[in-house]
Design an enzyme around this catalytic site. Structure first.
Site, PDB file in Angstrom:
ATOM      1  N   GLY A 124       0.839  -1.196   0.000  1.00  0.00           N
ATOM      2  CA  GLY A 124       0.000   0.000   0.000  1.00  0.00           C
ATOM      3  C   GLY A 124       0.867   1.235   0.000  1.00  0.00           C
ATOM      4  O   GLY A 124       1.999   1.214  -0.474  1.00  0.00           O
ATOM      5  N   CYS A 125       0.363   2.293   0.559  1.00  0.00           N
ATOM      6  CA  CYS A 125       1.068   3.565   0.616  1.00  0.00           C
ATOM      7  C   CYS A 125       2.440   3.395   1.269  1.00  0.00           C
ATOM      8  O   CYS A 125       2.555   2.834   2.352  1.00  0.00           O
ATOM      9  CB  CYS A 125       0.224   4.560   1.415  1.00  0.00           C
ATOM     10  N   PHE A 126       3.478   3.894   0.614  1.00  0.00           N
ATOM     11  CA  PHE A 126       4.814   3.694   1.184  1.00  0.00           C
ATOM     12  C   PHE A 126       5.054   4.483   2.455  1.00  0.00           C
ATOM     13  O   PHE A 126       5.948   4.174   3.226  1.00  0.00           O
ATOM     14  CB  PHE A 126       5.940   3.886   0.172  1.00  0.00           C
ATOM     15  N   CYS A 136       3.068   4.404   4.960  1.00  0.00           N
ATOM     16  CA  CYS A 136       2.679   3.437   6.004  1.00  0.00           C
ATOM     17  C   CYS A 136       3.736   2.354   6.167  1.00  0.00           C
ATOM     18  O   CYS A 136       4.153   2.047   7.283  1.00  0.00           O
ATOM     19  CB  CYS A 136       1.347   2.776   5.668  1.00  0.00           C
TER      20      CYS A 136
END
Length: 181
Positions: free
Chosen positions: A9-11, A13
């Protein structure tokens, strides 16, 4: 030192999840798996380049093993949602393990097979496991994002919950300075 590359997912995170682990020397946010060289964040966010937001971890295998990093990876994102993590949707948020050698490839595939056989998740695992072809570091403002921007709403509502989960579940694997709440 060795390297591991994961897309969960979002890097922002995934970077925050892994950088507090004992044995992790460095985490760099970046991109892999796309059709153009040296993409920008804007290009990747368009969903048209085929890149995935990933992190590249430099770690000491004498302190934390690749298997342990995989455990954290599997437990800190949803590997059953194709091209999505939470509210983040698009191919750039797909679940992926990008291996640096044949041993990592075998270990990652075996771990995925064990999870599948155990019905560890409510749906089928969509995580791709591929040899890493190229890694492009993201722009400087994406690096160490949570630590530098922790008061921003996205960090407070999305990233912080993942960091807190790691502290609760993997407290014994955290660097001493990360154990405080």
């Amino acid at each position: 030192m060795e390297q591991a590359t994961f897309g969960g997912g979002c890097f922002w995170c995934t970077e925050a999840v892994f950088q507090n682990l004992n044995g992790v020397q460095k985490v760099v946010s970046g991109y892999t798996g796309g059709r153009i060289a040296s993409p920008t964040y804007k290009e990747v966010c368009s969903g048209l380049t085929g890149h995935n937001e990933v992190i590249q971890i430099t770690f000491d295998p004498a302190v934390i093993s690749y298997q342990e990093l995989l455990e954290v990876f599997w437990k800190t994102h949803d590997p059953t949602t194709l091209n999505r993590q939470g509210n983040d949707t698009g191919t750039q948020y797909r679940s992926g393990i990008y291996t640096h050698n044949e041993e990592q490839q075998r270990t990652a595939e075996a771990y995925k097979q064990q999870l599948t056989a155990a019905n560890a998740f409510d749906g089928p695992i969509t995580t791709e496991i591929l040899p890493l072809t190229v890694f492009y570091p993201a722009e400087a403002y994406h690096q160490n994002y949570y630590n530098l921007n922790g008061s921003q709403p996205y960090c407070q509502f999305v990233v912080k919950s993942k960091v807190d989960k790691v502290k609760a579940v993997f407290g014994d694997k955290l660097k001493a300075e990360a154990r405080t709440y």
